[in-house]
Design a protein around this motif. Structure first.
Motif, PDB file in Angstrom:
ATOM      1  N   THR A   1       7.479 -12.246  -6.289  1.00  0.00           N
ATOM      2  CA  THR A   1       6.811 -13.775  -6.074  1.00  0.00           C
ATOM      3  C   THR A   1       6.318 -12.908  -4.124  1.00  0.00           C
ATOM      4  O   THR A   1       6.615 -12.634  -3.935  1.00  0.00           O
ATOM      5  CB  THR A   1       8.023 -14.734  -5.876  1.00  0.00           C
ATOM      6  N   GLU A   2       5.536 -14.596  -3.963  1.00  0.00           N
ATOM      7  CA  GLU A   2       4.992 -14.235  -3.229  1.00  0.00           C
ATOM      8  C   GLU A   2       6.021 -14.582  -1.980  1.00  0.00           C
ATOM      9  O   GLU A   2       5.888 -13.158  -0.521  1.00  0.00           O
ATOM     10  CB  GLU A   2       3.763 -15.324  -2.151  1.00  0.00           C
ATOM     11  N   GLY A   3       6.713 -15.188  -1.718  1.00  0.00           N
ATOM     12  CA  GLY A   3       7.689 -14.950  -1.075  1.00  0.00           C
ATOM     13  C   GLY A   3       8.489 -13.299  -0.805  1.00  0.00           C
ATOM     14  O   GLY A   3       9.010 -12.938   0.352  1.00  0.00           O
ATOM     15  N   THR A   4       9.073 -12.699  -2.122  1.00  0.00           N
ATOM     16  CA  THR A   4       9.511 -11.272  -1.856  1.00  0.00           C
ATOM     17  C   THR A   4       8.235 -10.826  -1.054  1.00  0.00           C
ATOM     18  O   THR A   4       8.661  -9.540   0.446  1.00  0.00           O
ATOM     19  CB  THR A   4       9.108 -10.351  -3.219  1.00  0.00           C
ATOM     20  N   LEU A   5       6.415 -10.416  -1.438  1.00  0.00           N
ATOM     21  CA  LEU A   5       5.901  -9.771  -0.917  1.00  0.00           C
ATOM     22  C   LEU A   5       5.791 -10.517   1.430  1.00  0.00           C
ATOM     23  O   LEU A   5       5.577  -8.746   1.827  1.00  0.00           O
ATOM     24  CB  LEU A   5       4.929  -9.687  -1.444  1.00  0.00           C
ATOM     25  N   LEU A   6       5.791 -11.474   1.224  1.00  0.00           N
ATOM     26  CA  LEU A   6       5.768 -11.316   2.570  1.00  0.00           C
ATOM     27  C   LEU A   6       7.103 -11.458   3.376  1.00  0.00           C
ATOM     28  O   LEU A   6       6.346 -11.356   4.989  1.00  0.00           O
ATOM     29  CB  LEU A   6       5.403 -13.169   2.973  1.00  0.00           C
ATOM     30  N   LYS A   7       7.592 -10.710   2.918  1.00  0.00           N
ATOM     31  CA  LYS A   7       9.615 -10.528   4.186  1.00  0.00           C
ATOM     32  C   LYS A   7       8.887  -9.318   4.624  1.00  0.00           C
ATOM     33  O   LYS A   7       9.800  -8.986   6.060  1.00  0.00           O
ATOM     34  CB  LYS A   7      10.915  -9.794   3.214  1.00  0.00           C
ATOM     35  N   ASP A   8       8.739  -7.990   4.245  1.00  0.00           N
ATOM     36  CA  ASP A   8       7.972  -7.104   5.257  1.00  0.00           C
ATOM     37  C   ASP A   8       6.842  -6.539   5.196  1.00  0.00           C
ATOM     38  O   ASP A   8       6.552  -5.924   3.811  1.00  0.00           O
ATOM     39  CB  ASP A   8       9.274  -6.318   5.084  1.00  0.00           C
ATOM     40  N   THR A   9       5.846  -7.035   5.408  1.00  0.00           N
ATOM     41  CA  THR A   9       4.065  -6.820   5.078  1.00  0.00           C
ATOM     42  C   THR A   9       3.368  -5.456   5.008  1.00  0.00           C
ATOM     43  O   THR A   9       2.911  -4.689   4.007  1.00  0.00           O
ATOM     44  CB  THR A   9       3.225  -7.923   5.274  1.00  0.00           C
ATOM     45  N   LYS A  10       4.470  -4.688   6.079  1.00  0.00           N
ATOM     46  CA  LYS A  10       3.652  -3.003   5.762  1.00  0.00           C
ATOM     47  C   LYS A  10       4.799  -2.451   5.452  1.00  0.00           C
ATOM     48  O   LYS A  10       3.936  -1.972   4.109  1.00  0.00           O
ATOM     49  CB  LYS A  10       4.356  -2.318   7.126  1.00  0.00           C
ATOM     50  N   LYS A  11       5.326  -2.952   4.575  1.00  0.00           N
ATOM     51  CA  LYS A  11       6.558  -2.223   3.512  1.00  0.00           C
ATOM     52  C   LYS A  11       5.399  -2.665   2.441  1.00  0.00           C
ATOM     53  O   LYS A  11       5.045  -1.360   1.276  1.00  0.00           O
ATOM     54  CB  LYS A  11       8.173  -2.438   4.754  1.00  0.00           C
ATOM     55  N   THR A  12       5.843  -3.772   2.011  1.00  0.00           N
ATOM     56  CA  THR A  12       5.425  -4.409   0.638  1.00  0.00           C
ATOM     57  C   THR A  12       3.786  -3.151   0.548  1.00  0.00           C
ATOM     58  O   THR A  12       3.808  -2.651  -0.732  1.00  0.00           O
ATOM     59  CB  THR A  12       4.748  -6.161   1.436  1.00  0.00           C
ATOM     60  N   SER A  13       2.946  -3.431   1.463  1.00  0.00           N
ATOM     61  CA  SER A  13       2.061  -2.310   0.613  1.00  0.00           C
ATOM     62  C   SER A  13       1.900  -0.270   0.465  1.00  0.00           C
ATOM     63  O   SER A  13       1.258  -1.006  -0.505  1.00  0.00           O
ATOM     64  CB  SER A  13       0.254  -1.684   2.180  1.00  0.00           C
ATOM     65  N   GLU A  14       3.151  -0.472   0.794  1.00  0.00           N
ATOM     66  CA  GLU A  14       3.287   0.777   0.807  1.00  0.00           C
ATOM     67  C   GLU A  14       4.243   1.307  -0.271  1.00  0.00           C
ATOM     68  O   GLU A  14       3.807   1.820  -1.224  1.00  0.00           O
ATOM     69  CB  GLU A  14       4.601   1.069   1.411  1.00  0.00           C
ATOM     70  N   VAL A  15       4.970  -0.256  -0.930  1.00  0.00           N
ATOM     71  CA  VAL A  15       5.403   0.230  -2.153  1.00  0.00           C
ATOM     72  C   VAL A  15       4.821   0.153  -3.056  1.00  0.00           C
ATOM     73  O   VAL A  15       4.520   0.926  -4.362  1.00  0.00           O
ATOM     74  CB  VAL A  15       6.685  -0.470  -2.399  1.00  0.00           C
ATOM     75  N   LEU A  16       3.850  -1.424  -3.335  1.00  0.00           N
ATOM     76  CA  LEU A  16       2.545  -1.561  -4.055  1.00  0.00           C
ATOM     77  C   LEU A  16       1.892  -0.352  -4.017  1.00  0.00           C
ATOM     78  O   LEU A  16       1.510  -0.100  -5.661  1.00  0.00           O
ATOM     79  CB  LEU A  16       2.026  -2.928  -3.671  1.00  0.00           C
ATOM     80  N   ARG A  17       1.223  -0.051  -2.678  1.00  0.00           N
ATOM     81  CA  ARG A  17       0.529   1.770  -3.451  1.00  0.00           C
ATOM     82  C   ARG A  17       1.520   2.046  -4.530  1.00  0.00           C
ATOM     83  O   ARG A  17       1.252   2.732  -4.654  1.00  0.00           O
ATOM     84  CB  ARG A  17       0.017   1.818  -2.062  1.00  0.00           C
ATOM     85  N   ALA A  18       1.904   2.421  -3.676  1.00  0.00           N
ATOM     86  CA  ALA A  18       3.051   3.601  -4.056  1.00  0.00           C
ATOM     87  C   ALA A  18       3.513   4.025  -5.878  1.00  0.00           C
ATOM     88  O   ALA A  18       3.371   4.282  -6.718  1.00  0.00           O
ATOM     89  CB  ALA A  18       4.843   3.836  -3.962  1.00  0.00           C
ATOM     90  N   LEU A  19       3.508   2.281  -6.512  1.00  0.00           N
ATOM     91  CA  LEU A  19       3.418   1.707  -7.666  1.00  0.00           C
ATOM     92  C   LEU A  19       2.392   1.840  -8.583  1.00  0.00           C
ATOM     93  O   LEU A  19       2.354   2.745  -9.720  1.00  0.00           O
ATOM     94  CB  LEU A  19       3.859   0.182  -7.587  1.00  0.00           C
ATOM     95  N   GLN A  20       0.743   1.627  -7.687  1.00  0.00           N
ATOM     96  CA  GLN A  20      -0.493   1.808  -8.681  1.00  0.00           C
ATOM     97  C   GLN A  20      -0.804   3.385  -8.816  1.00  0.00           C
ATOM     98  O   GLN A  20      -1.002   3.994 -10.097  1.00  0.00           O
ATOM     99  CB  GLN A  20      -1.046   1.156  -7.091  1.00  0.00           C
TER     100      GLN A  20
ATOM    101  N   TYR B   1      -3.622 -11.750   1.581  1.00  0.00           N
ATOM    102  CA  TYR B   1      -3.141 -10.507   1.120  1.00  0.00           C
ATOM    103  C   TYR B   1      -3.187 -10.032  -0.209  1.00  0.00           C
ATOM    104  O   TYR B   1      -3.317  -9.113  -0.559  1.00  0.00           O
ATOM    105  CB  TYR B   1      -1.441 -10.545   0.980  1.00  0.00           C
ATOM    106  N   LEU B   2      -4.135 -11.086  -1.222  1.00  0.00           N
ATOM    107  CA  LEU B   2      -4.855 -11.309  -2.154  1.00  0.00           C
ATOM    108  C   LEU B   2      -5.920  -9.801  -1.747  1.00  0.00           C
ATOM    109  O   LEU B   2      -6.312  -9.403  -2.779  1.00  0.00           O
ATOM    110  CB  LEU B   2      -5.340 -12.139  -2.736  1.00  0.00           C
TER     111      LEU B   2
END
Ligand code: C2E
Ligand code: MG
Ligand code: MG
Ligand code: MG
Length: 275
Positions: free
Chosen positions: A152-171, A191-192
């Motif tokens: 959810t958006e709530g999850t992604l907004l908890k820590d935006t720096k870490k979020t982009s790291e994790v999403l990129r690693a998944l991609q 963020y979209l």
């Protein structure tokens, strides 16, 4: 007199508080037990390509059948599991089970479908998430392109720096990412633009208002339009009626999910649908 009521009130608060703490403790114990005793299972809800009417994906949804309480809704136990941390173990079980099922369907030669798994915030920020996902995919022999993770958006907004790291690693390992319940959180649209997200899941609350609420209809149209420009796929959630489907098609929505097509199914029922 006033003092007395005040005191009684306080007493009632503490009793209620203790009760809810006890309830949580009990739930926690029962969930631990449920994990060991196989009381959890996964149901699968099909996601339909609106052009071809084919099933292109399935969302794995957890079910808990408690020996005394019967079916317990995930909306009830997932939040408590998140609070107590047990969600890490539950989500990991779900991930393995869903990927295992997806691989089994592939091996049987059934039409390929993408498996969508819900991730809690705890799991998303868990340091070993990406390693875990990779390990599970290898273990069950499911190609990473068949997995999509919903958060959810709530999850992604908890820590935006870490979020982009994790999403990129998944991609990087080839796993897709979906934004669940899109539009209901604090949607910061920027963020979209910046984050590697593949799919927006249009929240059910907007879909249900399509017929009677002009504002909901406008929100749905706007999100579909925006997604098209940003080259994101959209899955409409909770489609229940013909006229909702019609509206979605008119506005070029490509994929939909909801009771109109099928409620969540057991693996056996899902298999029959896929054949
Ligand atoms: P969600 O991820 O947004 O899942 C969609 C929910 O909408 C599911 O409820 C599904 O059964 C329900 N639904 C689908 N189509 C329709 C429809 O046409 N009408 C209506 N009224 N409902 C529809 P469910 O299975 O009770 O799950 C509720 C929430 O619990 C999920 O919302 C998700 O946030 C969470 N959840 C479910 N399974 C898991 C899991 O394995 N792990 C985690 N972390 N969370 C889960
Ligand atoms: Mg979901
Ligand atoms: Mg949702
Ligand atoms: Mg939800």
């Amino acid at each position: 007199q006033a003092k007395k009521t005040g005191k009684n009130k306080y007493l009632i608060y503490t009793i209620e508080m203790n009760e809810s703490i006890l309830k949580k403790k009990r739930l926690e114990r029962e969930m631990n037990y449920a994990l060991r005793e196989d009381q959890f299972s996964l149901y699968y809800q099909p996601q339909i390509d609106l052009h071809t009417n084919e099933v292109v994906g399935v969302e794995a949804l957890i079910r808990w059948s408690h020996p005394e309480w019967g079916e317990v809704s995930p909306d009830k136990f997932i939040p408590i599991a998140e609070e107590t941390g047990l969600i890490l173990e539950i989500d990991k079980w779900v991930l393995r089970e869903a990927c295992h099922q997806g691989a089994a369907w592939l091996k049987k030669g059934l039409p390929a479908v993408k498996i969508s798994v819900n991730l809690s915030a705890n799991q998303f920020y868990y340091n070993e998430l990406v390693e875990n996902v990779k390990g599970i995919l290898e273990e069950v022999e499911l190609p990473s392109s068949y997995l999509s993770l919903e958060m959810t958006e709530g999850t992604l907004l908890k820590d935006t720096k870490k979020t982009s790291e994790v999403l990129r690693a998944l991609q990087n390992i080839g796993v897709q990412t979906s934004l669940d319940d899109f539009g209901t959180g604090y949607s910061s649209l920027s963020y979209l633009k910046d984050l590697p997200i593949n799919i927006l899941k249009l929240d059910r609350s907007f879909i249900s208002g399509i017929k009677n609420d002009n504002k909901d209809a406008a929100i749905v149209q706007t999100i579909l339009h925006l997604a098209k420009i940003l080259e994101l796929d959209v899955i409409a959630e909770g489609v229940e009626a013909e006229e909702q489907l019609k509206f979605l098609k008119q506005n070029h929505c490509l994929i939909a999910q909801g009771d109109y097509f099928s409620v969540p199914l057991t693996p056996g029922e899902m298999e029959k649908l896929l054949i």
